[in-house]
Design an enzyme around this catalytic site. Structure first.
Site, PDB file in Angstrom:
ATOM      1  N   PHE A 134       0.745  -1.173  -0.171  1.00  0.00           N
ATOM      2  CA  PHE A 134       0.055  -0.027   0.101  1.00  0.00           C
ATOM      3  C   PHE A 134       0.985   1.256   0.041  1.00  0.00           C
ATOM      4  O   PHE A 134       1.553   1.520   1.212  1.00  0.00           O
ATOM      5  CB  PHE A 134      -0.842  -0.007   1.281  1.00  0.00           C
ATOM      6  CG  PHE A 134      -1.941   1.299   1.485  1.00  0.00           C
ATOM      7  CD1 PHE A 134      -3.035   1.191   0.974  1.00  0.00           C
ATOM      8  CD2 PHE A 134      -1.363   2.085   2.310  1.00  0.00           C
ATOM      9  CE1 PHE A 134      -4.046   2.022   1.042  1.00  0.00           C
ATOM     10  CE2 PHE A 134      -2.254   3.269   2.464  1.00  0.00           C
ATOM     11  CZ  PHE A 134      -3.539   3.363   1.905  1.00  0.00           C
ATOM     12  N   GLY A 135       0.753   2.043  -0.935  1.00  0.00           N
ATOM     13  CA  GLY A 135       1.855   3.378  -1.177  1.00  0.00           C
ATOM     14  C   GLY A 135       0.945   4.313  -0.933  1.00  0.00           C
ATOM     15  O   GLY A 135       0.450   4.849  -1.971  1.00  0.00           O
ATOM     16  N   LEU A 136       1.166   5.165   0.242  1.00  0.00           N
ATOM     17  CA  LEU A 136       0.655   6.304   0.343  1.00  0.00           C
ATOM     18  C   LEU A 136       1.568   7.461   0.840  1.00  0.00           C
ATOM     19  O   LEU A 136       2.012   8.546   0.092  1.00  0.00           O
ATOM     20  CB  LEU A 136      -0.587   6.264   1.223  1.00  0.00           C
ATOM     21  CG  LEU A 136      -1.265   7.679   1.795  1.00  0.00           C
ATOM     22  CD1 LEU A 136      -1.877   8.303   0.680  1.00  0.00           C
ATOM     23  CD2 LEU A 136      -2.221   7.642   3.090  1.00  0.00           C
ATOM     24  N   GLU A 138       4.832   9.433   1.599  1.00  0.00           N
ATOM     25  CA  GLU A 138       6.029   9.777   0.618  1.00  0.00           C
ATOM     26  C   GLU A 138       7.075  10.371   1.527  1.00  0.00           C
ATOM     27  O   GLU A 138       6.906  10.606   2.687  1.00  0.00           O
ATOM     28  CB  GLU A 138       5.373  10.902  -0.329  1.00  0.00           C
ATOM     29  CG  GLU A 138       4.515  10.303  -1.000  1.00  0.00           C
ATOM     30  CD  GLU A 138       3.958  11.313  -2.321  1.00  0.00           C
ATOM     31  OE1 GLU A 138       4.699  12.461  -2.426  1.00  0.00           O
ATOM     32  OE2 GLU A 138       3.290  10.675  -3.040  1.00  0.00           O
ATOM     33  N   ARG A 248      -6.284   0.996  11.211  1.00  0.00           N
ATOM     34  CA  ARG A 248      -6.083   1.318  12.726  1.00  0.00           C
ATOM     35  C   ARG A 248      -6.854   0.472  13.636  1.00  0.00           C
ATOM     36  O   ARG A 248      -6.324   0.183  14.738  1.00  0.00           O
ATOM     37  CB  ARG A 248      -6.258   2.826  12.537  1.00  0.00           C
ATOM     38  CG  ARG A 248      -5.194   3.576  11.940  1.00  0.00           C
ATOM     39  CD  ARG A 248      -5.655   4.918  11.758  1.00  0.00           C
ATOM     40  NE  ARG A 248      -4.722   5.895  11.208  1.00  0.00           N
ATOM     41  CZ  ARG A 248      -5.113   7.038  10.367  1.00  0.00           C
ATOM     42  NH1 ARG A 248      -6.317   7.509  10.427  1.00  0.00           N
ATOM     43  NH2 ARG A 248      -4.199   7.694   9.689  1.00  0.00           N
ATOM     44  N   GLU A 368       0.695   4.754  10.659  1.00  0.00           N
ATOM     45  CA  GLU A 368      -0.869   4.587  10.602  1.00  0.00           C
ATOM     46  C   GLU A 368      -1.384   5.756  11.576  1.00  0.00           C
ATOM     47  O   GLU A 368      -2.367   5.741  12.251  1.00  0.00           O
ATOM     48  CB  GLU A 368      -1.596   3.306  11.242  1.00  0.00           C
ATOM     49  CG  GLU A 368      -0.774   2.186  10.423  1.00  0.00           C
ATOM     50  CD  GLU A 368      -1.673   1.758   9.309  1.00  0.00           C
ATOM     51  OE1 GLU A 368      -3.011   2.361   9.010  1.00  0.00           O
ATOM     52  OE2 GLU A 368      -1.471   0.981   8.427  1.00  0.00           O
TER      53      GLU A 368
END
Lengths: 389, 251
Positions: A134-136, A138, A248, A368
């Site tokens: 999951f790439g969120l 940066e 979460r 998270e």
């Protein structure tokens, strides 16, 4: 070593259904017999036990709340929470592996994906044949993901992705990544096969936390995906944030597992270790610490259970999740630190799990949504005034 | 093939034994339960035998309390097709014979080809019910089995004995008691647990059978005596030998 005995001071076992308890006990048994014997070596080596992935899939812990028609078990959220708790009793890295696969990859595909996407990916992700990431986050955008620099542009019947993502669990071992990128200024989700030209995932080496878990960067340089790769069901930051709310939820439960593990190991140790002719646990300072920890764990259990029931009734809120994640993870971290101290010199060895949990939880309290960001989310809910901008 | 796996709920491994006030039993108030270790092997073997034969049904049979179904559901989650619970509030005080009689009465109605049991229940440690059931039914009893093949009306078992491993052929129907090593019991997967909810669980009230033996007293093992240091280094050897000869009487 004494058998693991989970603290249940307020007899909360009465509050779970028969199948919730069966799920918990199945995962608990598996973790004790199959995962824990090898975790110390994996933690030292900085590897995840990939040979156990088929067993995890067989157990059914990848996306257990996914509907049965797409390869899931159709479980409720409380059962999912208990799974996270038992996995993290093993190691936060193990729970992270399953959180990513279930909450951050399978959940958005099920929630926002097309029928074709669901049929193509969900069964393979449930069976462990395919690993997702999951790439969120940066390099320069963590707590403020809306500022992301990763972009998508439409060219013919393709999207072209460019950007960098950081701190991505399972990045280099995943076959697909859910990548969030700005398309004409709006955050959108894309299912990106990781073997495409222009895609690379160098690992973050040299970390002292979550060592039994793979963490990578995702680098996207002119990566071309077909137009069917976009998640059609969501538009805007709500997409990734709703995934994080799911994850979460699992973390709030998972942290309890880490706290339980530390508490149980330390209690056994202090009851057996004799100092000046009596067990360490017989002295007042350790007893005060045990009383505090038992109370904190019990409060955390009740918070998680109530949150789970609210979620299954379809009426939990993001600030409630923030409160549970924030409280339970900090509680687990403080429990681990206290237990580390109570184990004396043994506490700094990996022969005991406490030090490993303590190090892991430094990541869990950060990822998270950091502890501080959740503080502000609760503050905003209580006062009606947003303080984090 | 109609296969039955007989199982018993026993206190879990972390249970602490504490005699009741009247001294005739154990205080069960804090007990958690699990399926006896060898009975889990029996369930697994029943499921594997059904899978190997390619057809049939596995019934999980137990004698126990009416509300103790969680452990039985776990057996269904691991591949059993249905369960029969012979309900008895006094299940823990039954002797081996009265338990065997109740199982036999039920088994006689079930038209079973094979009955699997653990070689012993890990609480009482009697290893008696399996052979008794076989004897009352007049069926072959193959005990302590570590390897099994089942075909056309007969079976071939490897049996652990003190002298080594015996290979035994027997006709069906039969009772097989399972020893460690026969198989590796599977975990109850989540899909199995969900499926188990829909599988039938029947409760039957067994006929009362008088115990022939009664427990009159339960006592904990005596606490180990404190050790004694007879001296240090080589100088202590004579005193140690003296103690081993005259106190411990082991030399």
């Amino acid at each position: 070593m004494d058998a693991y005995k989970q603290l249940d001071f307020f007899e909360l076992d009465d509050q779970y259904s028969e199948d919730e308890l069966m799920v918990r006990d199945a995962v608990k048994g598996w973790v004790g017999e199959r995962f824990l014997p090898g975790v110390m070596d994996h933690f030292e080596a900085g590897t995840f036990p990939m040979d156990l992935v088929p067993e995890l899939a067989e157990l059914g812990v990848f996306g257990p709340t996914t509907p049965e028609e797409y390869g899931g078990a159709g479980m409720n959220s409380v059962a999912y929470g208990l799974i996270c708790q038992e996995l993290e009793r093993g190691d936060s890295g193990l729970r992270s592996f399953c959180s990513v696969q279930g909450s951050l990859v399978m959940w958005p595909i099920n929630e926002y994906g097309s029928e074709e996407q669901k049929r193509e990916y969900l069964p393979k992700l449930a069976s462990g044949e395919m690993i997702g990431s999951f790439g969120l986050t940066e390099p320069d955008f963590g707590s403020n993901p809306g500022g992301m620099l990763t972009t998508a542009r439409k060219e013919g019947d393709e999207y072209v992705l460019n950007g960098r993502k950081m701190w991505i669990t399972n990045g280099s071992i995943s076959q697909i990544a859910i990548v969030w990128a700005k398309l004409e200024g709006r955050v959108r989700g894309f299912i990106v096969p990781t073997d495409l030209p222009g895609f690379s995932a160098p690992d973050h080496n040299h970390k002292w936390s979550l060592r039994a878990s793979i963490t990578s960067e995702l680098v996207l340089e002119e990566v071309r995906v077909p137009e069917t790769a976009i998640l059609p069901g969501v538009d805007g930051l709500r997409g990734p944030l709703s995934c994080l709310t799911q994850a979460r939820f699992g973390i709030a439960w998972g942290a309890l597992g880490a706290a339980h593990a530390c508490f149980d190991e330390t209690l056994n140790y202090q009851k057996e270790r004799i100092v000046f002719d009596k067990p360490v646990a017989a002295y007042q300072i350790p007893q005060q610490k045990f009383a505090n920890m038992a109370t904190d764990i019990t409060c955390g259990q009740m918070l998680a259970l109530r949150l789970g029931r609210l979620k299954d009734e379809g009426r939990f809120t993001a600030p409630q999740v923030s409160m549970a994640k924030r409280n339970n993870v900090m509680m687990a971290l403080e429990t681990a630190r206290t237990c580390r101290d109570m184990l004396g010199a043994n506490g700094v060895t990996l022969e005991y799990g406490v030090g490993r949990h303590m190090l892991n939880l430094e990541s869990v309290v950060t990822y998270e949504g950091t502890h501080d960001i959740h503080t502000l989310a609760i503050g905003a809910e209580v006062t009606g005034i947003m303080a984090y901008r | 093939m109609n296969i039955v796996a007989c199982v018993k709920r026993v206190p879990s491994t972390e249970a602490v034994a504490k005699p009741t006030a009247d001294g005739k039993g154990l205080d069960a108030a804090d007990f958690q339960y699990m399926i006896s270790f060898y009975d889990e092997i029996a369930v697994e073997q029943a499921v594997q035998t059904k899978e190997a034969v390619g057809a049939g049904e596995v019934t999980v049979l137990t004698l126990g309390p009416a509300n103790g179904t969680k452990e039985i559901r776990e057996c269904l989650a691991k591949g059993g097709d249905k369960a029969v619970v012979l309900t008895d509030d006094n299940w823990q005080s039954r002797d081996a014979r009265s338990t065997a009689k109740a199982l036999v009465a039920q088994l006689s109605t079930m038209d079973a080809d094979l009955v699997f049991m653990g070689r012993v229940a890990t609480d009482r440690d009697n290893a008696a019910v399996g052979p008794m059931v076989a004897t009352y039914l007049g069926w072959p009893c193959v005990s302590d089995v570590i390897g099994l093949e089942v075909g056309d009306g007969k079976g071939t078992a490897k049996v652990e004995t003190e002298a080594g491993v015996e290979t035994v052929e027997f006709s069906l129907p039969a009772v097989v008691t399972c020893q460690k090593g026969l198989n590796e019991p599977r975990y109850a997967g989540l899909k199995g647990i969900m499926a188990a909810k829909k599988k039938p669980l029947e409760e039957v009230a067994p006929e009362a059978v008088e115990n022939q033996s009664e427990v009159v007293e339960v006592a904990l093992p005596p606490a180990r005596k404190e050790g004694r240091i007879v001296g240090e280094g080589a100088a202590a050897v004579p005193a140690l030998i003296e103690a081993l000869q005259n106190e411990a009487k082991v030399l």
